[in-house]
Write a protein that holds these residues in place. Structure first.
Motif, PDB file in Angstrom:
ATOM      1  N   LEU A 179      11.285   3.209   3.623  1.00 45.18           N
ATOM      2  CA  LEU A 179      11.751   3.075   5.011  1.00 45.18           C
ATOM      3  C   LEU A 179      12.635   1.840   5.160  1.00 45.18           C
ATOM      4  O   LEU A 179      13.683   1.890   5.813  1.00 45.18           O
ATOM      5  N   ALA A 180      12.208   0.733   4.573  1.00 43.34           N
ATOM      6  CA  ALA A 180      13.013  -0.486   4.656  1.00 43.34           C
ATOM      7  C   ALA A 180      14.378  -0.283   4.012  1.00 43.34           C
ATOM      8  O   ALA A 180      15.402  -0.767   4.522  1.00 43.34           O
TER       9      ALA A 180
ATOM     10  N   ILE B  62       9.854  10.757   0.070  1.00 43.38           N
ATOM     11  CA  ILE B  62      10.719  10.468   1.213  1.00 43.38           C
ATOM     12  C   ILE B  62      12.107  10.012   0.771  1.00 43.38           C
ATOM     13  O   ILE B  62      12.930   9.609   1.584  1.00 43.38           O
ATOM     14  N   GLY B  63      12.376  10.084  -0.549  1.00 43.41           N
ATOM     15  CA  GLY B  63      13.731   9.816  -1.018  1.00 43.41           C
ATOM     16  C   GLY B  63      13.939   8.484  -1.682  1.00 43.41           C
ATOM     17  O   GLY B  63      15.084   8.023  -1.823  1.00 43.41           O
ATOM     18  N   GLY B  64      12.871   7.839  -2.130  1.00 41.97           N
ATOM     19  CA  GLY B  64      13.011   6.530  -2.746  1.00 41.97           C
ATOM     20  C   GLY B  64      13.926   6.511  -3.950  1.00 41.97           C
ATOM     21  O   GLY B  64      14.628   5.515  -4.194  1.00 41.97           O
ATOM     22  N   ALA B  65      13.939   7.594  -4.728  1.00 41.58           N
ATOM     23  CA  ALA B  65      14.808   7.642  -5.907  1.00 41.58           C
ATOM     24  C   ALA B  65      16.283   7.617  -5.532  1.00 41.58           C
ATOM     25  O   ALA B  65      17.140   7.305  -6.368  1.00 41.58           O
ATOM     26  N   TRP B  66      16.608   7.946  -4.289  1.00 37.64           N
ATOM     27  CA  TRP B  66      17.994   7.898  -3.792  1.00 37.64           C
ATOM     28  C   TRP B  66      18.267   6.564  -3.111  1.00 37.64           C
ATOM     29  O   TRP B  66      19.317   5.955  -3.321  1.00 37.64           O
ATOM     30  N   PHE B  67      17.313   6.088  -2.307  1.00 35.43           N
ATOM     31  CA  PHE B  67      17.557   4.885  -1.505  1.00 35.43           C
ATOM     32  C   PHE B  67      17.453   3.588  -2.307  1.00 35.43           C
ATOM     33  O   PHE B  67      18.267   2.685  -2.141  1.00 35.43           O
TER      34      PHE B  67
ATOM     35  N   ARG C 152      12.774  14.674   7.002  1.00 35.80           N
ATOM     36  CA  ARG C 152      13.552  14.700   8.238  1.00 35.80           C
ATOM     37  C   ARG C 152      13.636  13.298   8.831  1.00 35.80           C
ATOM     38  O   ARG C 152      14.686  12.894   9.358  1.00 35.80           O
ATOM     39  N   LEU C 153      12.554  12.530   8.717  1.00 34.74           N
ATOM     40  CA  LEU C 153      12.579  11.136   9.160  1.00 34.74           C
ATOM     41  C   LEU C 153      13.574  10.335   8.342  1.00 34.74           C
ATOM     42  O   LEU C 153      14.337   9.521   8.889  1.00 34.74           O
ATOM     43  N   ALA C 154      13.590  10.544   7.026  1.00 32.17           N
ATOM     44  CA  ALA C 154      14.531   9.819   6.167  1.00 32.17           C
ATOM     45  C   ALA C 154      15.968  10.084   6.585  1.00 32.17           C
ATOM     46  O   ALA C 154      16.784   9.150   6.700  1.00 32.17           O
ATOM     47  N   LYS C 155      16.299  11.342   6.824  1.00 31.97           N
ATOM     48  CA  LYS C 155      17.659  11.684   7.231  1.00 31.97           C
ATOM     49  C   LYS C 155      18.006  11.065   8.581  1.00 31.97           C
ATOM     50  O   LYS C 155      19.132  10.616   8.807  1.00 31.97           O
ATOM     51  N   THR C 156      17.025  11.034   9.488  1.00 29.67           N
ATOM     52  CA  THR C 156      17.281  10.513  10.827  1.00 29.67           C
ATOM     53  C   THR C 156      17.469   9.000  10.811  1.00 29.67           C
ATOM     54  O   THR C 156      18.399   8.476  11.433  1.00 29.67           O
TER      55      THR C 156
ATOM     56  N   GLN D 148       3.225  11.377  13.276  1.00 23.79           N
ATOM     57  CA  GLN D 148       3.809  10.042  13.158  1.00 23.79           C
ATOM     58  C   GLN D 148       5.320  10.148  12.938  1.00 23.79           C
ATOM     59  O   GLN D 148       6.106   9.435  13.570  1.00 23.79           O
ATOM     60  N   CYS D 149       5.702  11.028  12.045  1.00 28.77           N
ATOM     61  CA  CYS D 149       7.125  11.242  11.785  1.00 28.77           C
ATOM     62  C   CYS D 149       7.836  11.761  13.029  1.00 28.77           C
ATOM     63  O   CYS D 149       8.950  11.319  13.345  1.00 28.77           O
TER      64      CYS D 149
END
Length: 268
Positions: A122-123, A150-155, A95-99, A33-34
């Motif tokens: 993602l949003a 997936i990086g929620g603590a950053w986003f 990798r999806l988060a960075k992209t 999926q990613c």
């Protein structure tokens, strides 16, 4: 044959990416999926004719985050040894988060329904978020004994500020669309049947501008998040010099002057 997770729709300079697995609530639990999403996003970056990207979900849900059944069965991202799980996260979800976050064109999340866990993250990777009245948002991870992989603590803090992000991350509380609007997580809340039309209209408004200018403006917004003013101004000078020499700039000036002439002729 398995249906693709990602549907890509193209309307002139606007690309819409649809997460298309409504039977699992568009849950994101498999590396393929990613890979599909990354391929679609990379294609946008390579195409200078694309000016705006819209991200949404098929069915009644934006993205339910991870698949709980896969968690229970220890499959998908959750399969294997600790080292294998960590590597899988780094080479798929992260990798999806960075992209997605690094996409060169403006991005609009059209949140048609619940955005839970990784769906909320993602949003938050998108530049703008609009939501239907049915949208719900939650950093559900702590309720499952997890953290955002997936990086929620950053986003999330960058989207709504540290205090609100901490409240959502520590509680796993679900908020409705009106609360998300009050938090500044989304900029508009609309009836579900109006959401896609509004996303398309917003995308068209952006796409009316120079594609080069849009990409440069986004690049500078990203740079401003991590640089001092002097560095940002130096980069601005370099990109502005190039922008002055583009065909998009020339056409934009001509269009603006023509609009002014029309207004004056009409007495406005």
């Amino acid at each position: 044959m398995t249906e693709p997770f990602v549907l890509v729709e193209r309307d002139a300079a606007i690309v819409t990416v649809v997460m298309n697995e409504p039977e699992t609530r568009n849950a994101l639990s498999r590396t393929e999926q990613c890979d599909e999403m990354i391929d679609a996003l990379d294609a946008v970056n390579r195409d200078p004719d694309v000016k705006v990207l819209v991200l949404t979900g098929a069915g009644s849900v934006f993205c339910a985050g991870g698949n709980i059944k896969d968690m229970e069965a220890k499959q998908g991202f959750m399969a294997g040894t600790p080292d294998e799980i960590g590597e899988r996260y780094r080479h798929s979800l992260q990798r999806l988060a960075k992209t997605l976050y690094g996409l060169e064109v403006p991005t609009i999340a059209a949140v048609n329904g619940p955005a839970m866990g990784a769906g909320l993250d993602l949003a938050c990777m998108c530049d703008m978020r609009i939501a239907s009245e049915r949208a719900r948002f939650s950093e559900t991870f702590v309720r499952l004994g997890l953290i955002s992989g997936i990086g929620g603590a950053w986003f999330l803090p960058r989207a709504i500020g540290h205090a609100r992000a901490a409240e959502m991350a520590f509680s796993g509380r679900i908020i409705d669309a009106d609360t998300a609007l009050a938090y500044g997580l989304v900029s508009e809340v609309l009836p579900v049947e109006a959401l896609r039309n509004r996303a398309n209209a917003l995308a068209a408004e952006l796409a009316a501008n120079s594609g080069v200018a849009l990409r440069y403006a986004k690049r500078l917004l990203r740079l401003s998040e991590r640089s001092e003013l002097t560095v940002a101004l130096d980069a601005t000078a370099a990109l502005q010099t190039i922008a002055h020499l583009t065909e998009g700039h020339r056409m934009s000036v001509e269009r603006y002057l023509e609009e002014q002439r029309v207004r004056r002729a009409a007495g406005r």
